[in-house]
Write a protein that holds these residues in place. Sequence first.
Motif, PDB file in Angstrom:
ATOM      1  N   MET A   1      57.101  52.259  70.670  1.00 26.16           N
ATOM      2  CA  MET A   1      58.437  52.357  71.217  1.00 26.16           C
ATOM      3  C   MET A   1      58.455  53.462  72.261  1.00 26.16           C
ATOM      4  SD  MET A   1      62.003  52.810  69.189  1.00 26.16           S
ATOM      5  CE  MET A   1      62.603  54.461  69.350  1.00 26.16           C
ATOM      6  N   VAL A   2      59.005  53.154  73.410  1.00 23.70           N
ATOM      7  CA  VAL A   2      59.109  54.125  74.490  1.00 23.70           C
ATOM      8  C   VAL A   2      60.453  54.826  74.380  1.00 23.70           C
ATOM      9  CG1 VAL A   2      59.217  54.419  76.984  1.00 23.70           C
ATOM     10  CG2 VAL A   2      57.650  52.740  75.982  1.00 23.70           C
ATOM     11  N   ARG A   3      60.406  56.138  74.418  1.00 25.18           N
ATOM     12  CA  ARG A   3      61.629  56.922  74.337  1.00 25.18           C
ATOM     13  C   ARG A   3      62.111  57.236  75.749  1.00 25.18           C
ATOM     14  NH1 ARG A   3      63.015  61.695  70.229  1.00 25.18           N
ATOM     15  NH2 ARG A   3      64.978  62.250  71.171  1.00 25.18           N
ATOM     16  N   LEU A   4      63.375  56.968  76.002  1.00 28.84           N
ATOM     17  CA  LEU A   4      63.944  57.243  77.314  1.00 28.84           C
ATOM     18  C   LEU A   4      64.073  58.747  77.528  1.00 28.84           C
ATOM     19  CD1 LEU A   4      66.807  54.592  77.363  1.00 28.84           C
ATOM     20  CD2 LEU A   4      64.612  54.491  78.559  1.00 28.84           C
ATOM     21  N   PRO A   5      63.906  59.207  78.754  1.00 30.07           N
ATOM     22  CA  PRO A   5      64.082  60.635  79.027  1.00 30.07           C
ATOM     23  C   PRO A   5      65.518  61.060  78.729  1.00 30.07           C
ATOM     24  CG  PRO A   5      63.203  59.481  80.948  1.00 30.07           C
ATOM     25  CD  PRO A   5      63.542  58.443  79.931  1.00 30.07           C
ATOM     26  N   LEU A   6      65.675  62.303  78.317  1.00 27.47           N
ATOM     27  CA  LEU A   6      67.006  62.823  78.029  1.00 27.47           C
ATOM     28  C   LEU A   6      67.766  63.060  79.324  1.00 27.47           C
ATOM     29  CD1 LEU A   6      66.069  65.465  75.317  1.00 27.47           C
ATOM     30  CD2 LEU A   6      67.010  63.193  74.945  1.00 27.47           C
ATOM     31  N   THR A   7      69.059  62.883  79.247  1.00 25.74           N
ATOM     32  CA  THR A   7      69.901  63.182  80.396  1.00 25.74           C
ATOM     33  C   THR A   7      70.098  64.690  80.488  1.00 25.74           C
ATOM     34  OG1 THR A   7      71.971  63.103  79.145  1.00 25.74           O
ATOM     35  CG2 THR A   7      71.164  61.008  80.066  1.00 25.74           C
ATOM     36  N   ALA A   8      70.541  65.138  81.631  1.00 30.49           N
ATOM     37  CA  ALA A   8      70.823  66.569  81.815  1.00 30.49           C
ATOM     38  C   ALA A   8      71.887  67.031  80.814  1.00 30.49           C
ATOM     39  CB  ALA A   8      71.273  66.837  83.242  1.00 30.49           C
ATOM     40  N   GLU A   9      72.847  66.172  80.536  1.00 29.93           N
ATOM     41  CA  GLU A   9      73.896  66.507  79.568  1.00 29.93           C
ATOM     42  C   GLU A   9      73.318  66.685  78.166  1.00 29.93           C
ATOM     43  OE1 GLU A   9      77.724  64.357  77.538  1.00 29.93           O
ATOM     44  OE2 GLU A   9      77.421  64.027  79.677  1.00 29.93           O
ATOM     45  N   GLU A  10      72.402  65.813  77.768  1.00 31.54           N
ATOM     46  CA  GLU A  10      71.776  65.925  76.448  1.00 31.54           C
ATOM     47  C   GLU A  10      70.945  67.205  76.344  1.00 31.54           C
ATOM     48  OE1 GLU A  10      71.145  61.309  75.071  1.00 31.54           O
ATOM     49  OE2 GLU A  10      69.850  62.098  76.662  1.00 31.54           O
ATOM     50  N   GLU A  12      71.424  69.995  78.040  1.00 31.45           N
ATOM     51  CA  GLU A  12      72.371  71.118  77.987  1.00 31.45           C
ATOM     52  C   GLU A  12      73.014  71.220  76.608  1.00 31.45           C
ATOM     53  OE1 GLU A  12      74.398  74.450  78.691  1.00 31.45           O
ATOM     54  OE2 GLU A  12      72.822  73.602  79.965  1.00 31.45           O
ATOM     55  N   ARG A  13      73.369  70.088  76.023  1.00 26.92           N
ATOM     56  CA  ARG A  13      73.946  70.085  74.677  1.00 26.92           C
ATOM     57  C   ARG A  13      72.946  70.644  73.670  1.00 26.92           C
ATOM     58  NH1 ARG A  13      76.551  65.062  74.417  1.00 26.92           N
ATOM     59  NH2 ARG A  13      74.552  64.122  73.998  1.00 26.92           N
ATOM     60  N   GLY A  14      71.668  70.330  73.846  1.00 18.07           N
ATOM     61  CA  GLY A  14      70.634  70.882  72.972  1.00 18.07           C
ATOM     62  C   GLY A  14      70.533  72.393  73.091  1.00 18.07           C
ATOM     63  N   HIS A  15      70.683  72.914  74.308  1.00 16.59           N
ATOM     64  CA  HIS A  15      70.666  74.371  74.510  1.00 16.59           C
ATOM     65  C   HIS A  15      71.884  75.021  73.847  1.00 16.59           C
ATOM     66  CE1 HIS A  15      67.127  74.705  77.010  1.00 16.59           C
ATOM     67  NE2 HIS A  15      67.542  73.669  77.711  1.00 16.59           N
ATOM     68  N   ARG A  16      73.044  74.369  73.971  1.00 20.23           N
ATOM     69  CA  ARG A  16      74.250  74.914  73.320  1.00 20.23           C
ATOM     70  C   ARG A  16      74.092  74.910  71.803  1.00 20.23           C
ATOM     71  NH1 ARG A  16      76.934  71.891  77.492  1.00 20.23           N
ATOM     72  NH2 ARG A  16      77.454  70.233  76.024  1.00 20.23           N
ATOM     73  N   LEU A  17      73.490  73.857  71.259  1.00 24.53           N
ATOM     74  CA  LEU A  17      73.251  73.792  69.821  1.00 24.53           C
ATOM     75  C   LEU A  17      72.344  74.937  69.383  1.00 24.53           C
ATOM     76  CD1 LEU A  17      73.370  72.436  67.029  1.00 24.53           C
ATOM     77  CD2 LEU A  17      71.455  70.988  67.773  1.00 24.53           C
ATOM     78  N   GLY A  18      71.254  75.135  70.105  1.00 28.13           N
ATOM     79  CA  GLY A  18      70.333  76.214  69.763  1.00 28.13           C
ATOM     80  C   GLY A  18      70.996  77.571  69.797  1.00 28.13           C
TER      81      GLY A  18
END
Length: 88
Positions: A1-10, A12-18
């Motif tokens: 399964m190929v995973r699509l690249p994350l969007t810039a929003e995703e 950024e949301r990951g950075h906010r979560l961290g």
Amino acid sequence: MVRLPLTAEEVERGHRLGAMLRRARGGRSMLEIALEAQVSPETLRKIESGRVATPAFQTIAAIADVLGLSLDEVWAGISQPESIAAPA
């Protein structure tokens, strides 16, 4: 399964979560939180650093529980830009 690249929003949301998890952890060690949440310290480190921008729901739920955060708080904190989500 190929995973699509994350969007810039995703990403950024990951950075906010961290950032939110680091703030909530305060002076407690990463090892202590990881063991209590039953996740690997490496997983917690990657989430906190933003390297894992889309962690599994179950992982976040376990970490949030240990840190005393409700899932509503987590969602509210990561859904808004940092300038709005961070307390003044």
